[in-house]
Design an enzyme around this catalytic site. Structure first.
Site, PDB file in Angstrom:
ATOM      1  N   GLY A 254     -12.438  -6.377 -13.179  1.00  0.00           N
ATOM      2  CA  GLY A 254     -12.213  -7.824 -13.146  1.00  0.00           C
ATOM      3  C   GLY A 254     -12.518  -8.411 -14.505  1.00  0.00           C
ATOM      4  O   GLY A 254     -13.149  -7.753 -15.342  1.00  0.00           O
TER       5      GLY A 254
ATOM      6  N   CYS B 207     -15.195  -0.158 -13.719  1.00  0.00           N
ATOM      7  CA  CYS B 207     -15.309  -1.179 -14.762  1.00  0.00           C
ATOM      8  C   CYS B 207     -16.205  -2.333 -14.304  1.00  0.00           C
ATOM      9  O   CYS B 207     -17.398  -2.145 -14.136  1.00  0.00           O
ATOM     10  CB  CYS B 207     -13.913  -1.645 -15.190  1.00  0.00           C
ATOM     11  N   TYR B 208     -15.641  -3.527 -14.050  1.00  0.00           N
ATOM     12  CA  TYR B 208     -16.505  -4.633 -13.586  1.00  0.00           C
ATOM     13  C   TYR B 208     -17.265  -4.202 -12.333  1.00  0.00           C
ATOM     14  O   TYR B 208     -18.439  -4.525 -12.163  1.00  0.00           O
ATOM     15  CB  TYR B 208     -15.655  -5.873 -13.272  1.00  0.00           C
TER      16      TYR B 208
ATOM     17  N   GLU C 150      -7.658   4.955 -12.425  1.00  0.00           N
ATOM     18  CA  GLU C 150      -6.376   4.726 -11.733  1.00  0.00           C
ATOM     19  C   GLU C 150      -5.177   4.687 -12.678  1.00  0.00           C
ATOM     20  O   GLU C 150      -4.047   4.808 -12.238  1.00  0.00           O
ATOM     21  CB  GLU C 150      -6.439   3.431 -10.912  1.00  0.00           C
TER      22      GLU C 150
ATOM     23  N   LYS D  40       7.781   0.893  -6.393  1.00  0.00           N
ATOM     24  CA  LYS D  40       9.176   1.248  -6.123  1.00  0.00           C
ATOM     25  C   LYS D  40       9.339   2.592  -5.403  1.00  0.00           C
ATOM     26  O   LYS D  40      10.072   2.696  -4.425  1.00  0.00           O
ATOM     27  CB  LYS D  40       9.942   1.277  -7.444  1.00  0.00           C
TER      28      LYS D  40
ATOM     29  N   HIS E 197     -11.014   3.321 -16.425  1.00  0.00           N
ATOM     30  CA  HIS E 197     -10.098   3.116 -15.299  1.00  0.00           C
ATOM     31  C   HIS E 197      -9.457   4.444 -14.877  1.00  0.00           C
ATOM     32  O   HIS E 197      -8.466   4.853 -15.470  1.00  0.00           O
ATOM     33  CB  HIS E 197      -9.015   2.105 -15.685  1.00  0.00           C
TER      34      HIS E 197
ATOM     35  N   SER F 185      20.818  -7.847  -0.293  1.00  0.00           N
ATOM     36  CA  SER F 185      21.685  -7.684  -1.465  1.00  0.00           C
ATOM     37  C   SER F 185      22.325  -6.312  -1.490  1.00  0.00           C
ATOM     38  O   SER F 185      23.281  -6.078  -2.204  1.00  0.00           O
ATOM     39  CB  SER F 185      20.862  -7.886  -2.736  1.00  0.00           C
ATOM     40  N   GLY F 186      21.755  -5.378  -0.724  1.00  0.00           N
ATOM     41  CA  GLY F 186      22.246  -4.012  -0.789  1.00  0.00           C
ATOM     42  C   GLY F 186      21.425  -3.176  -1.753  1.00  0.00           C
ATOM     43  O   GLY F 186      21.580  -1.969  -1.846  1.00  0.00           O
ATOM     44  N   GLY F 187      20.510  -3.812  -2.479  1.00  0.00           N
ATOM     45  CA  GLY F 187      19.586  -3.074  -3.338  1.00  0.00           C
ATOM     46  C   GLY F 187      18.509  -2.417  -2.481  1.00  0.00           C
ATOM     47  O   GLY F 187      18.409  -2.683  -1.274  1.00  0.00           O
ATOM     48  N   VAL F 188      17.720  -1.563  -3.114  1.00  0.00           N
ATOM     49  CA  VAL F 188      16.720  -0.788  -2.366  1.00  0.00           C
ATOM     50  C   VAL F 188      15.721  -1.707  -1.660  1.00  0.00           C
ATOM     51  O   VAL F 188      15.442  -1.545  -0.466  1.00  0.00           O
ATOM     52  CB  VAL F 188      15.945   0.160  -3.315  1.00  0.00           C
ATOM     53  N   ASP F 189      15.200  -2.695  -2.387  1.00  0.00           N
ATOM     54  CA  ASP F 189      14.093  -3.477  -1.833  1.00  0.00           C
ATOM     55  C   ASP F 189      14.506  -4.300  -0.615  1.00  0.00           C
ATOM     56  O   ASP F 189      13.845  -4.249   0.422  1.00  0.00           O
ATOM     57  CB  ASP F 189      13.495  -4.395  -2.908  1.00  0.00           C
ATOM     58  N   SER F 190      15.605  -5.042  -0.769  1.00  0.00           N
ATOM     59  CA  SER F 190      15.971  -5.873   0.380  1.00  0.00           C
ATOM     60  C   SER F 190      16.454  -5.002   1.528  1.00  0.00           C
ATOM     61  O   SER F 190      16.252  -5.340   2.693  1.00  0.00           O
ATOM     62  CB  SER F 190      17.000  -6.935  -0.002  1.00  0.00           C
ATOM     63  N   SER F 191      17.031  -3.843   1.232  1.00  0.00           N
ATOM     64  CA  SER F 191      17.491  -2.963   2.311  1.00  0.00           C
ATOM     65  C   SER F 191      16.305  -2.407   3.098  1.00  0.00           C
ATOM     66  O   SER F 191      16.330  -2.344   4.325  1.00  0.00           O
ATOM     67  CB  SER F 191      18.313  -1.797   1.766  1.00  0.00           C
TER      68      SER F 191
END
Ligand code: XMP
Length: 511
Positions: free
Chosen positions: A53, A80-81, A172, A367, A170, A224-230
């Protein structure tokens, strides 16, 4: 189900920690630091991670934890923090590092005590990613030092009896060598996680949560037909299918067969699928427009108008769903960045649609996790592994003014290019490739006649984040094949060029 709680102190990489925990097949949830301890306890976690943080623990105004978290008997990893907070709370001392030149930023060679559970089995030195201006001047009682760097003696601390671990760096981020192994050691060796959680479990939990939130309400989603909205649509379809309306606006600037493919992919769910054929409407608005930003604006605005009209037909909508994913959340926070291109993610918020709340079921995912979830939901691979496709579609790949004829030609040429690239296996190696119809015409000869036709550009890039990109070295033979096919099969194109500019100075798209 075994679960890890990540207590969020406002660090930049907090969702990345969550992602790493999921990569280790352990379920986790990120909770704000203000969450009451009783609520955390009620969730029955097997371990806790304190994130980094921006604050300094020695200031009164800085985020704190309920002191009894340390007598609960649960393992804690402070990053870290989070590490400084634990040290401070348990009687150590944290000071500004300017006083002792132990401020560290960036890649730092770090030496580990490999007898500590966190570092067991790892090399005794490696690069870690530091980003701290404060320094643990005094380690709390019961803790030992387990890592140091050349500048700083106190890089990691541990009280193995209580299961408390702290690292200044970090683990991660990718730059920390062995970072994920350290997180895995905390989860498996310290918290005794079995690591048997899967994306299938994520799917089931997400579906249950959506059902609870949405109840009997109506949901609207711009697909939209893109990955995310699908993937968002598929998840909602699984959760509340009959209450869901997906509006797919075909603006006439999609790739070949795209509309049919999207419709086909959703035919297996019982939901309301509205496909709006708005080609002529968009082309009319775009007629004669050649300025890229104008094109983007027109398409974005018109999209919203069409969407609103459809929403009105659906009637009172309780929820507007969006396929926002975690990188979008971070990017929209970067308010100072200059606008290079105004991105329209089709699905931008309409002003007048009457809805009560927004649901964003993918908000915490990266993603590749979204793709994995899409596979779990049974979406076809061609949708799940689809390359990014800009909201304005082919409009920004037709340089100059747009006509239906040009769009049809580009669609055909683009299809041939992608087909040959996929056949050659380039889809596994490259991140994005497509064709661009330039506004340049040149003289050619075909048969015995003169031609004066358009030049088509091919673009193929490798990139990890689409912020920078390199042009792809694809084999000449492949280029030759693509070029031969396009000039023979697509009318009106007599010359093919290959784009050999990286980003920067160019961008990936031409407009
Ligand atoms: P540029 O051209 O800015 O593209 O280097 C970077 C990535 O973003 C995609 N792109 C868009 N995506 N709406 C989108 O959803 C847009 O308006 C848009 N413009 C560019 C582009 O395809 C590339 O992957």
């Amino acid at each position: 189900m075994e679960k890890i709680l990540i207590i969020d102190f406002g660090g930049q990489y907090n969702q990345l920690i969550a992602r790493r925990v999921r990569e280790c097949n352990v379920y986790c949830e990120v909770k704000p630091w203000t969450t009451p301890l009783a609520e955390l306890r009620a969730m029955d976690p097997i371990g806790i991670i304190f994130t980094g943080g921006p604050n300094s623990v020695y200031l009164d105004s800085s985020p704190r934890v309920d002191q009894s978290i340390f007598t609960w008997g649960i393992p804690i990893l402070g990053i870290c923090y989070g590490c400084q907070l634990m040290a401070h709370a348990l009687g150590g001392e944290v000071t500004p590092a300017q006083d002792n030149s132990a401020r560290e930023y960036g890649k730092t060679l770090t030496y580990y005590d490999t007898s500590c559970k966190l570092f067991r089995g790892l090399p005794s030195e490696g690069v870690s990613w530091m980003s701290h201006g404060d320094y643990m001047a005094k380690v709390p009682e019961g803790f030992i030092l387990t890592a140091h760097s050349d500048a700083c003696p106190n890089v990691a601390i541990a009280d193995e009896a209580r299961g408390f671990y702290g690292v200044q760096f970090h683990p991660e981020v990718n730059h920390t060598q062995g970072g994920v192994d350290m997180i895995r050691s905390f989860l498996c060796e310290v918290c005794h996680a079995k690591g048997d959680w899967t994306m299938g479990d994520y799917k089931n939990i997400a579906i249950a949560q959506l059902r609870e939130k949405i109840g009997q309400g109506k949901v609207l989603l711009a697909l939209s037909g893109g990955v995310d909205s699908s993937v968002a649509a598929a998840l909602l379809a699984e959760a509340v299918g009959p209450q869901l309306t997906c509006v797919f606006v075909d603006h006439g600037l999609m790739r070949l067969n795209e509309g049919d493919e999207v419709e086909e992919a959703f035919s297996k769910w019982d939901l309301n699928f509205v496909r709006v054929d708005a080609e002529s409407r968009f082309l009319l608005k775009l007629a004669g427009v050649d300025e890229p930003e104008r094109k983007r604006k027109i398409i974005g605005e018109e999209f919203i108008r069409v969407f609103e009209e459809e929403a009105r037909k659906v009637g009172a909508v309780d929820f507007l769903a969006q396929g926002t994913i975690y990188p979008d959340v971070i990017e929209s926070g970067a308010g100072e960045a200059a606008v290079i291109k105004s991105h329209h993610n089709v699905g931008g918020l309409p002003d007048y649609v009457d809805f009560k709340e927004i649901v964003e079921p993918l908000r915490m995912l990266f993603k590749d996790e979204v793709r994995q979830l899409g596979r779990e939901l049974g979406l076809p691979e061609y949708l799940v592994s689809r390359q990014p496709f800009p909201g304005p579609g082919l409009a920004i790949r037709i340089i100059g003014d747009i006509t239906k004829e040009k769009a049809d030609r580009l669609r055909q040429a683009d299809y041939i290019f992608r087909e040959e690239m996929d056949r050659a296996g380039e889809d596994k190696r490259l991140n994005q490739y497509f064709a661009v119809l330039t506004n340049t015409r040149s003289v050619g000869v075909m048969g015995d006649g003169r031609t004066y036709d358009y030049t088509l550009a091919l673009r193929a890039v490798t990139t990890s984040d689409f912020m920078t990109a390199d042009w792809a070295r694809i084999p000449y033979d492949l280029l030759d094949k693509v070029s031969g096919r396009i000039v023979n099969e697509v009318k009106g194109i007599n010359r093919i060029v290959y784009d050999i500019t990286s980003k920067p100075p160019a961008t990936i798209e031409w407009e």
